[in-house]
Design an enzyme around this catalytic site. Structure first.
Site, PDB file in Angstrom:
ATOM      1  N   GLY A  61      77.600  61.505 100.631  1.00  0.00           N
ATOM      2  CA  GLY A  61      77.251  62.298  99.190  1.00  0.00           C
ATOM      3  C   GLY A  61      78.351  63.549  99.303  1.00  0.00           C
TER       4      GLY A  61
ATOM      5  N   GLY B 175      77.554  65.500  96.429  1.00  0.00           N
ATOM      6  CA  GLY B 175      77.070  66.587  95.264  1.00  0.00           C
ATOM      7  C   GLY B 175      76.831  67.877  95.761  1.00  0.00           C
TER       8      GLY B 175
ATOM      9  CB  ALA C 130      72.943  69.038  98.996  1.00  0.00           C
ATOM     10  N   GLY C 131      75.834  68.075  99.407  1.00  0.00           N
ATOM     11  CA  GLY C 131      76.744  67.221 100.202  1.00  0.00           C
ATOM     12  C   GLY C 131      78.262  67.785 100.341  1.00  0.00           C
TER      13      GLY C 131
ATOM     14  CG  HIS D  16      63.572  67.093  81.105  1.00  0.00           C
ATOM     15  ND1 HIS D  16      63.422  67.257  79.970  1.00  0.00           N
ATOM     16  CD2 HIS D  16      64.141  68.086  81.859  1.00  0.00           C
ATOM     17  CE1 HIS D  16      64.163  68.521  79.598  1.00  0.00           C
ATOM     18  NE2 HIS D  16      64.186  69.119  80.799  1.00  0.00           N
TER      19      HIS D  16
ATOM     20  NE  ARG E 255      61.057  70.913  83.160  1.00  0.00           N
ATOM     21  CZ  ARG E 255      62.316  70.832  83.889  1.00  0.00           C
ATOM     22  NH1 ARG E 255      62.426  70.224  84.842  1.00  0.00           N
ATOM     23  NH2 ARG E 255      63.495  71.878  83.697  1.00  0.00           N
TER      24      ARG E 255
ATOM     25  CD  GLU F 147      67.180  64.309  92.936  1.00  0.00           C
ATOM     26  OE1 GLU F 147      68.195  64.743  92.428  1.00  0.00           O
ATOM     27  OE2 GLU F 147      66.129  63.698  92.124  1.00  0.00           O
TER      28      GLU F 147
ATOM     29  NE  ARG G  68      64.445  69.933  90.126  1.00  0.00           N
ATOM     30  CZ  ARG G  68      64.806  70.320  88.889  1.00  0.00           C
ATOM     31  NH1 ARG G  68      65.101  71.780  88.580  1.00  0.00           N
ATOM     32  NH2 ARG G  68      65.291  69.672  87.946  1.00  0.00           N
TER      33      ARG G  68
ATOM     34  CG  LEU H 193      71.780  73.318  89.632  1.00  0.00           C
ATOM     35  CD1 LEU H 193      72.602  74.202  88.391  1.00  0.00           C
ATOM     36  CD2 LEU H 193      72.462  72.165  89.862  1.00  0.00           C
TER      37      LEU H 193
END
Lengths: 710, 258, 247
Positions: free
Chosen positions: A109, A111, A113-114, A335, A399, A494, A504, A510
């Site tokens: 990954g 993203g 994090a990755g 959401h 939410r 995630e 969350r 992020l």
């Protein structure tokens, strides 16, 4: 062929049962040995009986789960919470810089994090082998995050602090997150902003040249840094650029368009992955000293979500099948302000920033089936249901409450738009009050986006919105070091069950992705490698090791089974069906009857999948139907665990709402007595009841309170 | 460098290879000379085209203004031509100034042409396959933009004829040295003289129209604020040059110059 | 509505491709272009044919994965990405030509999928600030004037979809490269490496067999994020500056 290899249905059942039991014993044995120091602490929970619903659950075989040894976070330091991260970093063993070159780390990954982890590990000197299914590491779905990133910088001098961010996150997570981890997240948040600014991330600035911040998601302090409505994109490109630098330097070997399909575990350690080159179809084993999963969440199990179309749960699920516990799968976030779908053809939803609720008023017609255009419905025949039910907070309720309320009015037949799946978000009053220009100033971009998709101008016609799945708090169980229950397998972003608890907060995804990738994992991974026994630390796995061959073989067989099955249904049709089932029975509001219906339906659907799936083309080329079918086959297993977790947790908390557990005013009602734990599920075979391992959560610094918005 | 035994995806070029090549061409090394660096890169070559283009453009403006002297009669026009040859005396010898200008222009033309040729080949190779759909975005670029290549070729051919006609007098019907006025009138007394010149001057206009803006881009002088001014300047210069140059054959045709 | 589609089919990188004709009924104006292709693919699977391969992911116009040439225009007639283009911009009975990005630097992988990794290598050769994790100074240590920050943002918006390359008659990646060069040169953090960055990125860009700029403006017209044509001039300026400072 009607069953996937290793699916454990039909005649295989007995063999699998034996295998599962064996693994269970093995697991228990290992835990007992390594957790000796915590034995007295664990003893109290180990004998706890299953919760009250076990009785009723007996009718569904999968729900007949067993409770195993409690989970204990062995790597978490104690002492004052503010000092724990420093202590952990000091106590962590270091890998000699010269030795780092000898270690290969696989990162799956790219993203936030990755990408951040790959770049940072490479900077530290590790050899990094990184994967993404997209054609470029720059396209990971972190890119779509709009709102911003939280950090406890307190630039506004408005009373923010690390402790306040910690407090807000624990409370926002409805007291189902680990305090130590959340506090570390709040500490590290400060460094993230520094790092990103230095990388050239163009955050919004004020005229004085300093960073601008805003308040987000109903928080009372302005701690959200942003880059217009594209914060995720800008942060991701920052990480991608750092990663690109390491790729160019030869320190990261990037494998784009290569999808992880299994985890290789040898002698109890994660030693590599099996991945398929999506262009040539080649299935290969990739070996390393540690494996990091940064593969995002599993929201696409619901079919319609705001996740990218190809985001999937395969890496997580295959790791789970290989022994990594899956924690809190039922904590999914919905959401409230997505653009409703326009018709059955649609397979992806688009999120609109939640900030719209600051000025828009939400309503539906009073009368069910009222299909007049919104402008022709007089005020007296409109139901501003949030303002009516929650006078104090009105349209700004959290939410989950806004989402459930929207669903319930639509279930009453009062929904608007195609299929009655939508409610109005009306800016008429805001335009009258502030003027069209002021509204355009605040929401112009969003209005344009909405108009491009729906061809309706929100200035003229009220917007239509509907809730959708967009984030999953659950994920692989990890300890304080972000290591899963498989030694050497780490999960970040995630993909892990992380720091968000049951819910969350806005602008925190992020923050967590980058905290894990830039700062936490690079500090803890070394400890794992440094503590390996000397004779094992630098011993490479032979590519001809039987476990490697077995793993490649299983993956190949499974894909072959998909390709050779001459069925009549497309992968998309199954994805749609499982998604609709989950959305109905395990979506915003869940109850025992519905969850049991789902648990009864899923195995049948899975059986049907392996009988009727049709995948055109071959495995030796780019074959997007094959990719999709393989992902859907994993959704069909994950969905079952998701429903089971939702069924077993009879309380309501955060993103998980059980209709049986609510206050008189319809508020989520937690059951702290029974459920102050993270549920880590151990795989025992596809379709077989898993084993529950509970990690008890302790709240020393933030004491559980009840929220109320009525 | 590979951390795995798995073969690299055949469709991907390893970064190390790209880097090795980039270094070999002097992009990241400091060894390559500036001229070499510029000539090897697309941007550098465009810079060469821009600089030489601007040189030629300035020459054209002077040339066009000089041409207008023809309206003041043979003495003044021929005297102007003579003056160009004695310019710079006594420091320079007779015609030296003219030769210096000619050499500079020759260098500009050659560099401009070679750079254009090489860049065009490169550009055509960079888009080997055309879109099957006809009439899409290709219609939008504007006539001047799309005719730069062929316009350049036309101008190069014209230049040869023009030099043979009025500099060496090889093909001029009058062909008398020191009598440019009479030579010009003779050229425009022929139908082909008018045709060749007319086509070429329209090509000049089109080439300048896009070329000026393009040069400003290559030199980095174009900004959002200057875009309108650049377009205006390009269009204006193109118009003035074409009209100025064409006024001479027109005047010959209507008898104002004879 | 009913559409006549002509779509580029190519079995693999080395295979011969052709424009294939398909008839698709039941298209609604609310569908996105990719929803329409999804519908076609479901129909093809039902008929036992191979579906059309195309790249796509976020479907929100930000990841840059999708992109096809529609009736000769990169991303189609509207200024947006293919995933955000809706069928209401077409009419019943239309014939629509769908082709992959065409450029020497973007070889076709299959059908409408091309390999854009050349753009990643351009970024890798200098499109970053060399700042190892943990070495960053306090974020407020260097104020950035708002106009500079805005200029940087405008160029940082590039999604790397490759439409500029596809639209350019020269298959040039000038707009893409310029976006990153200008983004980082606008910020004090990026200025330290500005000379080597532009020289290296342009060098790699040329190596990757992209063409050069002839200021046709097609790239900026096709760019779904509105990166202006003048950024190419700004990159040229950076380049001249870097060449001059080399000595």
């Amino acid at each position: 062929m009607t069953t996937p290899p290793g699916a454990g249905a039909g005649q295989d059942a007995a063999e699998h049962a034996g295998h599962a039991a064996g693994r269970g014993r093995e697991q228990t044995g290992r835990d007992a040995e390594q957790d000796a120091g915590h034995a007295e602490q664990d003893a109290g929970h180990a004998e706890q009986p299953p919760p009250a619903d076990a009785d009723a659950a007996r009718t569904v075989p999968y729900a007949d789960y067993r409770v195993g040894e409690p989970l204990v976070d062995r790597s978490a330091p104690d002492g004052p919470i503010a000092e724990r991260w420093d202590r952990r970093r000091f106590e962590a063993k270091l890998v000699n810089p010269a030795n780092r070159r000898g270690h290969t780390v696989i990162v799956v990954g790219t993203g936030l994090a990755g990408g951040a982890a790959g770049a940072t590990l490479a900077e530290q000197g590790y050899r990094v082998l990184q994967f993404c299914y997209q054609d470029s590491p720059r396209r990971a779905h972190s890119i779509a995050a709009q709102g911003g990133i939280n950090a406890a910088k307190n630039y506004r001098n408005d009373g923010d602090s690390v402790h306040r961010l910690f407090y807000d996150t624990v409370k926002g997570g409805d007291f189902r997150a680990r305090e130590s981890g959340v506090h570390r997240l709040a500490q590290v948040s400060v460094e993230i902003i520094d790092q990103c600014v230095a990388q050239g991330v163009p955050f919004a600035r004020e005229y004085g040249g300093l960073l601008d911040t805003r308040s987000f998601g109903g928080v009372q302090v302005s701690r959200t840094f942003y880059a217009r409505g594209q914060t995720g994109q800008q942060l991701l490109l920052g990480a991608y650029q750092s990663l690109s630098r390491q790729i160019a330097a030869g320190q990261v070997e990037m494998r784009a368009r290569t999808e992880m399909l299994d985890l290789i575990v040898i002698d109890g350690r994660a030693r590599g992955i099996v991945a398929r080159d999506l262009v040539t179809g080649r299935i290969d084993s990739y070996l390393a000293d540690a494996v990091v999963l940064a593969t995002g969440g599993y929201g696409n199990v619901f079919h319609l979500s705001t996740n990218a179309k190809n985001s999937n749960a395969t890496a997580l699920w295959r790791a789970h099948r290989r022994g990594a516990y899956f924690a809190n799968p039922c904590f999914t976030q919905i959401h409230p302000t997505c653009i409703p779908r326009a018709g059955d053809h649609q397979s992806k939803l688009t999120l609109m920033s939640e900030s719209l609720r600051n000025d828009g008023r939400i309503w539906v017609p009073v009368r069910a089936g009222d299909d007049r255009p919104p402008r022709e419905i007089p005020t007296s025949e409109r139901d501003y249901y949030l303002e009516r039910q929650y006078p104090a907070f009105g349209n700004l309720v959290p939410r989950d409450i806004a989402s459930r309320a929207a669903k319930s009015v639509c279930d009453e037949g009062r929904g608007v738009g195609p299929g009655g799946q939508g409610v109005y978000l009306d800016f008429t009053d805001a335009i009258a009050r502030l003027g069209r220009e002021a509204v355009a100033e605040r929401y112009g971009n969003l209005f344009e986006m909405y108009e491009r998709i729906t061809a309706e101008s929100p200035y003229e016609t009220p917007m239509r919105i509907y809730p959708a799945i967009h984030y999953t708090m659950g994920g692989l169980w990890v300890d304080y070091d972000l290591q899963t229950t498989v030694p050497g397998l780490f999960a970040i972003g995630e993909a892990n069950f992380s720091d968000h608890g049951a819910n969350r907060l806005g602008a925190s995804a992020l923050m967590q992705g980058l905290a894990d990738g830039y700062f936490v994992l690079p500090s803890t991974l070394g400890d794992y490698l440094a503590r390996l026994p000397r004779d094992e630390a630098f011993r490479d796995v032979d590519r001809d090791h039987p476990a490697v061959h077995a793993c490649v073989g299983e993956v190949t067989d499974r894909l072959f089974a998909l390709l050779s099955n001459n069925g009549d249904r497309s992968p998309e049709s199954f994805h749609r069906e499982i998604g609709e089932l989950l959305w109905e029975e395990c979506g915003m509001a869940r109850d025992e009857a519905g969850l049991k219906r789902a648990l009864e339906r899923i195995p049948a659907l899975r059986e049907e999948f392996w009988q009727r799936i049709r995948v055109p083309g071959s495995g030796r080329e780019l074959n997007q139907s094959l990719e999709k079918a393989n992902r859907v086959s994993d959704y069909l297993e994950l969905a079952e665990l998701l429903c089971l977790d939702a069924l077993h947790r009879t309380e309501s908390c955060g993103g998980h709402f059980r209709t049986e557990s609510q206050t008189a005013s319809g508020e989520a009602l937690r059951d702290d007595e029974s459920y102050t734990y993270a549920a880590g599920w151990e795989f025992t075979g596809a379709g077989r009841a898993p084993v529950l391992h509970r990690e008890q959560l302790n709240f020393e610094y933030v004491h559980p309170t009840m929220r109320s918005y009525a | 460098m590979s951390w795995t035994d798995a073969p690299a995806a055949p469709y991907l070029r390893p970064m190390a290879q790209v880097q090795a090549q980039a270094t070999a061409t002097g992009q990241s090394g400091r060894q390559a000379s500036t001229a070499d660096l510029l000539w090897r890169s697309t941007i550098g070559k465009k810079l060469v085209m821009a600089v030489t283009g601007v040189m030629m453009l300035l020459y054209l403006v002077g040339h066009m203004l000089g041409n207008l002297k023809i309206f003041f009669g043979p003495e003044e026009f021929n005297g102007y031509a003579h003056w160009l040859r004695t310019l710079g005396e006594p420091l320079l010898h007779y015609e030296w100034f003219l030769w210096l200008v000619r050499l500079a222009l020759l260098a500009a033309v050659v560099l401009h042409g070679i750079a254009a040729f090489q860049l065009s080949r490169r550009d055509l190779a960079a888009r080997p396959k055309r879109y099957a759909h006809r009439g899409g975005s290709a219609r939008r670029g504007g006539y001047a933009t799309r005719t730069m290549r062929w316009g350049g070729v036309i101008l190069a051919l014209f230049l040869v004829w023009h030099l043979l006609d009025l500099t060496t007098h090889t093909v001029n019907p009058n062909g008398e040295a020191g009598k440019p006025y009479e030579n010009v009138v003779a050229t425009f007394g022929t139908w082909y003289g008018n045709l060749i010149y007319g086509v070429a001057m329209i090509a000049v206009g089109l080439h300048v129209r896009h070329g000026l803006r393009s040069a400003a881009h290559s030199l980095g002088a174009a900004t959002a604020g200057r875009d309108r001014a650049l377009r205006f300047l390009g269009d204006g210069l193109a118009l003035v040059l074409t009209a100025g140059f064409l006024s001479v054959p027109l005047a010959v045709q209507i008898g104002a110059v004879s | 509505m009913k559409l006549h589609l002509r779509i580029w089919r190519q079995a693999g990188p080395d295979a011969q491709g052709h424009m294939a004709r398909y008839e698709l009924d039941g298209v609604t104006p609310d569908m996105s272009f990719l929803d329409m292709l999804d519908t076609l693919n479901e129909q093809l699977i039902a008929e036992g044919c191979e579906p059309v391969a195309f790249d796509h992911d976020c479907r929100e116009g930000i990841c840059g994965a999708c992109g096809v040439v529609i009736n000769g225009e990169a991303h189609g007639p509207e200024r947006t990405t293919t995933c955000q283009l809706h069928m209401r911009h077409f009419s019943d009975g239309d014939t629509i030509d769908v082709e992959p990005w065409r450029a020497a630097a973007f070889p076709v992988v299959k059908d409408l999928v091309v390999d854009r990794s050349a753009m990643d290598r351009v970024i890798g050769s200098g499109g970053y600030v060399s700042v190892p994790t943990g070495s960053a100074p306090e974020a407020h240590a260097t104020p950035v004037p708002k106009p500079d920050a805005d200029e940087a943002f405008t160029h940082a918006e590039c999604i790397g979809c490759g439409a500029c390359v596809a639209a350019c008659p020269n298959g040039a990646a000038m707009l893409f490269t310029a976006a990153k060069v200008v983004h980082l040169a606008a910020l004090p953090q990026g200025r330290v490496e500005r000379e080597s960055r532009v020289l290296d990125m342009v060098g790699t860009m040329d190596e990757e067999s992209f063409g050069g700029c002839t200021v046709t403006g097609e790239c900026a017209t096709a760019c779904p994020k509105g990166i202006p044509l003048t950024s190419i001039a700004a990159m040229n300026r950076e380049y001249v500056r870097a060449v001059r400072k080399r000595r």
